[in-house]
Design an enzyme around this catalytic site. Structure first.
Site, PDB file in Angstrom:
ATOM      1  N   GLY A  62     -65.165  10.166 -12.653  1.00 60.25           N
ATOM      2  CA  GLY A  62     -65.489  11.675 -12.287  1.00 60.25           C
ATOM      3  C   GLY A  62     -64.468  12.428 -11.386  1.00 60.25           C
ATOM      4  CB  SER A  63     -64.810  15.855 -10.361  1.00 65.29           C
ATOM      5  OG  SER A  63     -64.122  16.715  -9.409  1.00 65.29           O
ATOM      6  CB  THR A  64     -59.785  14.672  -7.664  1.00 64.34           C
ATOM      7  OG1 THR A  64     -59.923  15.957  -8.172  1.00 64.34           O
ATOM      8  CG2 THR A  64     -59.154  14.080  -9.141  1.00 64.34           C
TER       9      THR A  64
END
Lengths: 132, 394
Positions: A62-64
C-alpha cells in the site's frame, strides 16, 4: 526453544505473543492507529489487535504514508512490540526505524504459529520460539 | 554496504539526531535493496506534504527532525492540501489550514524551499542529464528519469527527506544503468490529437505492460506539457519510474528496441477514453485543469478562452506559486478570476480535502481521474483541454 536467524532491520529487543498473518499488511487504511485494530476487510487479521504483539507477516503493501502510521502508533502506545517479516520493504522498514520498533526480516515465517511465545533479538537478527 | 568516514559519523550521531535518523533510513534501504554504497544527490523533491495525508503524527515527526536537521542540497516540496496564501477562497476549513501551515513551517525550518508543486522541473529544481537526485512524486520521477535523463528511484516522503538531510541516497534501482534498460517495445499506430490523449495513452500502456520499462515507437513529436501528462498517467497506472520514447527522450538512443513487441492503435485510446468517462453523470459540478500543475503556456491558453466570459461551475486551475506569481504580474490571473474561475497555487485536486464537496468532475488529466475516483468517490469525465474550459462555461 528454536532459534531462527534473519537480518536486522531496526535494533531492539522484545518478548511477547506471536500474531501471524499469511497476507501482507497495509498500515495506511488497513489498521486503525488509535486502537491498533486491523480493519482491512477480509484480511486474515481483520478485527485483531496488533498492539504489543510480535506481529509476523510476509511484507508491507500500500501507500508509503503507512510509515507515518507506524510512527503514530509507536508514539501513542498502540504499535506492535516487534515486527517479523519474510521480506521487509520500504514502507515497513522506514516505519520501524522512525517508530523505533524492533524489526527482523529474512525469517521463514511459516515456522511461527499464532500464540507462540517469541523473543525478538533484533540487534542480532534472531528470533527465538518458546513452545511449551 | 561501504560507507565513507563522513557517512559513518552521520550514522553514529556525530552530526546530530536528525542526520542520524536519516542515515539509519538510508543504510537500511541500501541493505534491503543491495546497494554497495551511497551516491551524492544534486536535488531532492519531497512528498507527504498535505496534512490530509500526514495527520498529527506526521507533523510531529517533521517537527522533531526540524529541531536539528538542515537540508544539504536544493530541496522542494510536493503540493500541499491548500493554497498556502488564499486557502479561504477554496473553502478550506480553518483548523485544517492551521495544521497545514505548521507542516510547511517545519519544512521551512529545515531549509527546504516550500514551493509546493508536483512540477519542480518547471520552477527551478531542474537536474541535468546523468545527475543523481532523490525525488518523490511519481509524475516528477517519471519526468526526471525519462525526459531529462537524471537518475532517481521512486522515493517516499521519509526516504526523500532523509536524502535531503544527508545529501545522499543508496545506489540501487534506477541509479544503476542496468536497471534502466527497456523490456518491451510499444508500437503506437494511431495519432494523438491532443495533450490529454498523451495521458490516455499512458494509461493504455500501463495496463498492457504491467510495470515493465517500455520503449515507445510511433510518436512523432511531444511537448513538455504532453510528456508531463504522459508520464504522470503512466506512473499512476503502472507504478513505474522511467520510460523511453524513440527520437524524443534522451536515453532511447542507447537501446535497440526490445524484441518483445506490443501494438496499440487508436481503438485502444478510444476504449481507454470510455473507461475515463463515467456513465450517468447527471451534472458536472467541479472542473479542474492542472494535474500535473499547469504550465505558463496552459494558463495563457485558459486566460484567452475565459476573457470576457463567466464560468458557471466551480473551476480550479492548479499550479505552482512561481507560475501563479508570473500570471499575477502579467494580468492573466485577473482575467481568469474576473471570469469566476480560481487559480489555486501550491495544491491540487488530488491532495486537497474536497471529499464530499463535489459529485462529478471534468478534467483533461488521466491521473486526476484516478484519484478523484479512488480518494474522493467523484464521477469523472475526461475531455480535451479546450472542452474542459468550455465545460466550465456551459
Amino acid at each position: 526453544m528454536i532459534e531462527l536467524k534473519g537480518r536486522k532491520i531496526y535494533k531492539g529487543f522484545a518478548k511477547g505473543k506471536a500474531l501471524v498473518s499469511s497476507e501482507p499488511i497495509s498500515f495506511y487504511g488497513g489498521v486503525d492507529p488509535e486502537t491498533g485494530i486491523v480493519k482491512e476487510e477480509n484480511h486474515p487479521l481483520e478485527g485483531k489487535k496488533i498492539t504489543d504483539k510480535i506481529l509476523v507477516f510476509p511484507k508491507g503493501k500500500g501507500s508509503t504514508v503507512g510509515s507515518y502510521i507506524l510512527y503514530w502508533m509507536a508514539s501513542i502506545g498502540t504499535a506492535p512490540a516487534a515486527i517479523i517479516n519474510q521480506e521487509t520493504e520500504t514502507i515497513v522498514a522506514v516505519g520501524a526505524i522512525i517508530g523505533e520498533i524492533p524489526c527482523v526480516d529474512k525469517i521463514d515465517i511459516s515456522k511461527i504459529k499464532n500464540g507462540d511465545i517469541l523473543e525478538v533479538d533484533a540487534s542480532n537478527g534472531a528470533v527465538r520460539i518458546y513452545n511449551e | 554496504m561501504e560507507l565513507t568516514v563522513e557517512e559513518k559519523e552521520m550514522l553514529e550521531g556525530k552530526q546530530g539526531r536528525a542526520v542520524q535518523k536519516a542515515m539509519e533510513i538510508l543504510v537500511t534501504l541500501g541493505e534491503i535493496y543491495n546497494a554497495n554504497k551511497m551516491v551524492k544527490v544534486r536535488s531532492v523533491q519531497i512528498s507527504g506534504v498535505s496534512y490530509a495525508n500526514l495527520g498529527s503524527p506526521g507533523l510531529d515527526f517533521l517537527r522533531k527532525l526540524s529541531e536539528d536537521g538542515k537540508v544539504r542540497v536544493l530541496t522542494t516540496l510536493n503540493p500541499a492540501g491548500m493554497d498556502l496564501e488564499e486557502w479561504e477562497k477554496l473553502g478550506i476549513p480553518k483548523d485544517f489550514a492551521e495544521k497545514q501551515l505548521e507542516v510547511i513551517d517545519a519544512f521551512k525550518a529545515m531549509g527546504i524551499i516550500t514551493t509546493a508543486t508536483c512540477t519542480p522541473y518547471l520552477v527551478g529544481n531542474v537536474p541535468h542529464y546523468g545527475d543523481h537526485v532523490a525525488w518523490a512524486e511519481s509524475s516528477a520521477v517519471a519526468f526526471a528519469n525519462s525526459v531529462i535523463g537524471a537518475r532517481t528511484n521512486r522515493e517516499g516522503g521519509p526516504s526523500a527527506l532523509a536524502a535531503a538531510l544527508t545529501g545522499r541516497t543508496p545506489m540501487y534501482g534506477l541509479h544503476l544503468e542496468e536497471n534502466r534498460v527497456p523490456e518491451v517495445t510499444v508500437n503506437f499506430e494511431g495519432k494523438l490529437r491532443n495533450i490529454f490523449e498523451f495521458g490516455v495513452l499512458g494509461k493504455a500502456i500501463a495496463e498492457k505492460t504491467k510495470g515493465k520499462i517500455v520503449y515507445i515507437r510511433g510518436i512523432e513529436k511531444a511537448s513538455v506539457d504532453e510528456l508531463k501528462s504522459f508520464g504522470a498517467s503512466l506512473a499512476t497506472y503502472a507504478g513505474i519510474g522511467i520510460y523511453h520514447m524513440e527520437n524524443i527522450t534522451p536515453e532511447a538512443i542507447k537501446y535497440e528496441p526490445p524484441k518483445n513487441n506490443l501494438y496499440l492503435s487508436q481503438d485502444d485510446i478510444n476504449s481507454q477514453l470510455d473507461s475515463l468517462r463515467d456513465e450517468n453523470v447527471e451534472e458536472i459540478d467541479f472542473v479542474t485543469i492542472g494535474c500535473p500543475h499547469a504550465s505558463l503556456e496552459e494558463i495563457i491558453k485558459i486566460a484567452d478562452m475565459l476573457q470576457g466570459k463567466k464560468v458557471t461551475k466551480e473551476f480550479w486551475i492548479t499550479t505552482s506559486r512561481p507560475i501563479k506569481t508570473i500570471a499575477d504580474k502579467v494580468g492573466l490571473t485577473k482575467i481568469i478570476e474576473e471570469a469566476g474561475a480560481k487559480i489555486a497555487a501550491d495544491t491540487c485536486c488530488v491532495v486537497a480535502p474536497i471529499k464530499g464537496r463535489f459529485k462529478a468532475m471534468a478534467t483533461n488529466s488521466a491521473k486526476a481521474c484516478y484519484y478523484a475516483k479512488a480518494r474522493n468517490n467523484f464521477k469523472v469525465r475526461i475531455m480535451s483541454f479546450e472542452e474542459t474550459v468550455m465545460e466550465a462555461l456551459k
